[in-house]
Structures are given as structure tokens and as C-alpha cells.
Scaffold this motif. Sequence first.
Motif, PDB file in Angstrom:
ATOM      1  N   LEU A 103      43.050  52.997  41.936  1.00  0.00           N
ATOM      2  CA  LEU A 103      42.840  53.331  40.524  1.00  0.00           C
ATOM      3  C   LEU A 103      41.990  54.591  40.374  1.00  0.00           C
ATOM      4  O   LEU A 103      42.214  55.406  39.478  1.00  0.00           O
ATOM      5  CB  LEU A 103      42.164  52.156  39.814  1.00  0.00           C
ATOM      6  N   ASN A 121      45.783  41.566  42.429  1.00  0.00           N
ATOM      7  CA  ASN A 121      45.385  42.877  41.914  1.00  0.00           C
ATOM      8  C   ASN A 121      46.554  43.679  41.352  1.00  0.00           C
ATOM      9  O   ASN A 121      46.353  44.766  40.794  1.00  0.00           O
ATOM     10  CB  ASN A 121      44.741  43.707  43.027  1.00  0.00           C
ATOM     11  N   LYS A 124      46.827  45.004  37.257  1.00  0.00           N
ATOM     12  CA  LYS A 124      46.075  46.164  36.769  1.00  0.00           C
ATOM     13  C   LYS A 124      46.579  47.460  37.390  1.00  0.00           C
ATOM     14  O   LYS A 124      46.544  48.517  36.750  1.00  0.00           O
ATOM     15  CB  LYS A 124      44.583  45.987  37.041  1.00  0.00           C
ATOM     16  N   PRO A 392      46.425  41.063  34.512  1.00  0.00           N
ATOM     17  CA  PRO A 392      45.014  41.463  34.429  1.00  0.00           C
ATOM     18  C   PRO A 392      44.105  40.375  33.876  1.00  0.00           C
ATOM     19  O   PRO A 392      42.936  40.279  34.263  1.00  0.00           O
ATOM     20  CB  PRO A 392      45.059  42.680  33.497  1.00  0.00           C
ATOM     21  N   GLU A 393      44.637  39.522  32.995  1.00  0.00           N
ATOM     22  CA  GLU A 393      43.804  38.475  32.374  1.00  0.00           C
ATOM     23  C   GLU A 393      43.375  37.388  33.354  1.00  0.00           C
ATOM     24  O   GLU A 393      42.526  36.551  33.016  1.00  0.00           O
ATOM     25  CB  GLU A 393      44.550  37.843  31.195  1.00  0.00           C
TER      26      GLU A 393
END
Length: 436
Positions: A103, A121, A124, A392-393
Amino acid sequence: MKMKKVLTLAAAFTMAVSITACGGKSATPEPAAPESPSTEAKTSAPDQSAPELKPEDGAKLVVWESKDERAYTDAVIKAFTEKYGVEVTLEEVNPTDQAGKLLQDGPSGMAADVVMFPHDNLGKVAAANLVLPNDSFEAETRDQNTEAAIQGVTFNDVLYGYPRAAETYLMYYNKDLIKEAPKSFEEVIEFSKTFTDKSKNKYGIMWETGNLYFNYPFLASTGGYIYGNGGTDINDIGLNSEGTIKSMEVYSSLKEVLPVKSGDITPDIKRGLFTSGDLAIDINGPWELGTYKEALGDKLGVAPIPAIGGQPAVSFSGIKAWYVNSYSKYPNAARLFANFATSEEAQLQLSELVGSVPTNKKAQESDQIKNDPYVSAFTEQFKNSQPMPSIPEMGNVWAPVGAALAEIWDNNKDVKATLDKAVTQLQELNSGTAGK
């Protein structure tokens, strides 16, 4: 597995392939425009009549790998370079750090061409458009790997990953202390009543009672779940469902034979007790296998997690997979490497070197795996596991559920009321209203 054995096995493998020098990568390459997932990638397999994928002229790759598993990747790199003539450099990066590093460094062109991280992961990373879909090899990846593995490396119906290993946990037991593996937690309780003696620091069973990861069987085995629709629907939270409550009743019943606060059960404590013969059963993952084999030898037994509420125990599983960086200057070469490094043969090599569980269906049925009592036991448990949600949550789940587990275990709080509170907290986190 101890590093000495790993290096010995790696050396034996690398003798079979030629040694090829690995090239470096420019520190500041101009990032290529990332390829966006197309509608076709979501709905159709690649055209089987398409020309065979070939690496770009002058392609050079950088891959990220963990220190503990680089013996496998070093061997794969040499075989890949021999076949395709592509130079590959390995950089050691912890798998749990790779998504964050991608990222940060992906858009600037500083990240590796091929990365590897646990599948939870993926959401995201994919949402930020930092990895390319597994399109060129989609059909064979889906055909060759287990459904759970494919689910784990898919996000928003797009296949991104190239699965290479599965990771879950099971029951280790000391055959000198308990002759046969319990089939249910009722049997665990019956045995533990005859063995547990807190005054002597001896326990029939132990696991991290405050850690959601290890307690997923007590949420999911009788029909509970975190998010609905295969872990993708944040509006359907099943942490306080009827199925979850039924499994959690078994969880609560175990406090009688494990009278220890959740915060006092750590990996180090469990490891010490189990290797010294003061703990009969430990629920743990493959990372402890080498240490436990060395300490107990033939006394070490492994088996699936005992049944919960009359149902097979459903564990959490993680899928380790390769992914292709969207900003790679050599996406074809990177795709070829990711596919090459996750073949049946490559997964068996990885299992031989580090004791991992293959996701490739043929590899799981091989004599190598079936004749290994330890890896085959992990494989059996994996077949009855569910991959952690990769949206992502999922990051919002750990704290409220961990707190709920501690309240139930340490303070005898009501299961339903405590889980209701955790669900409310999770809903607030997901909606962005927490603390308002």
C-alpha cells in the motif's frame, strides 16, 4: 522444522537445477499504469485459444518472501529462471507486513513484482487496485485448488491470488498423558477432570481463550458466522445468532477444567507446559509442529479439533498466496512466476521444507501428504475450515469479539447479552459512528 533441516532439504532440491544469478531492480522505476479488473475477468475464464503467455523481453522480477520459507522460494526461483530465462531477486519481508508495504510502496514503483500475504489482507489491497486479477491462469487455478482456497483469494467475485498453502489449527496431544484423541469436547471435559490440577500447574487442555482466531470453532461449528454470504455481507452479522450461542455454550462449559484467566494463556505459556508434559492437549497451528516434534518425538499426536454440539469443529483458515503487483513493469513474467511457484510440485516442495498444507487438490491426495501423519491431519482439519473474511471490515471484528470472549470467560458474563453488545459495537465501527 528446524532451519538446519530446511537448508539440507533445500540444498538437495537445488542440486537438481542449474544455479542462475539473480538480477536487481531499479530503486526508482517509473510505475506502469495498473490494469483495472474488467467485467470479463469477473465472469469468464481466459480464452483457451489465446497464445501462450510469455515473459516480456528483458524482464527482471523482485519477489517478497518470509525468512522462514525462503528455502522453498530460492529453489523455485532457480527452476523458474532455468525455464524462462528471467532473473529473479528475493527480498525478505514478513508476510504480515507485505500488504501494508505494498500500500505504501506500490504506486511509487518501489514494491516487489510478486508479493505474498495472508488472504485476509486482500480486501484492502484489491480495493486500492494494487494487485492484478489472476486472469491468464484463472481456469487452471480454480480447477486445481480447493474451494476454500479459491474463496480466500477472491474479492468482489474477482480471483486475484495464486494459492500456495493453507493454514489452520488442530489438536496436539501427548500420547503419554491421553492415549487416544478425544472425539468431542464432552470427552475432553471428562478427561480433564481427572488430569487438571491448577495447584500443580497441570491442565488437560489449553488454547487462547480470548483470541477470536482460535475460538472460531465455538462460533461457527453449529451454524454461527461473522458476516453472511461467505463473509462478504457486513449487514448480516451472525455473531449473536442461535447457532453461535449453541457453540458458545460448549465454550463456557470448558471453564470448569481450565480455570485460568484468558490474559494468562499465551503462546509461550502453552508451549512450555506442553513440552514439559504438564499440558495434555493444545489447540495450535503448524508453526508449533517442529518444536513439539522435537520435544515429544513419538509421543506427539495430532488430530482434528473435537466435535462441538455434535457437529465437526469448523476452524478458521488462512490462505497464503502470491499476488501480482499492479505496478509491475513485467506483469506477464510476474504472472508466470506466481503460477509456476504454486503448481502441484511446488506446493509439495513447500510442504516438504516447512510442513505447510497444500491447497492443490492433487497434492493433498499425494502419498507424500497422506503418509505424513502431521501434515495429513492439518489437511483433514483444513477441509472442515472456513477462510477468514477478506473484506476490509474484517479488521473491525477482532477487538469487540475479543473483549466479549474475555468477559464471558473471565467474568462469567451472559453469552447472549455479551455478544449482542459486541455486534452493536461492530455495527458502529462498520458505519463509522463508533464513539459519536
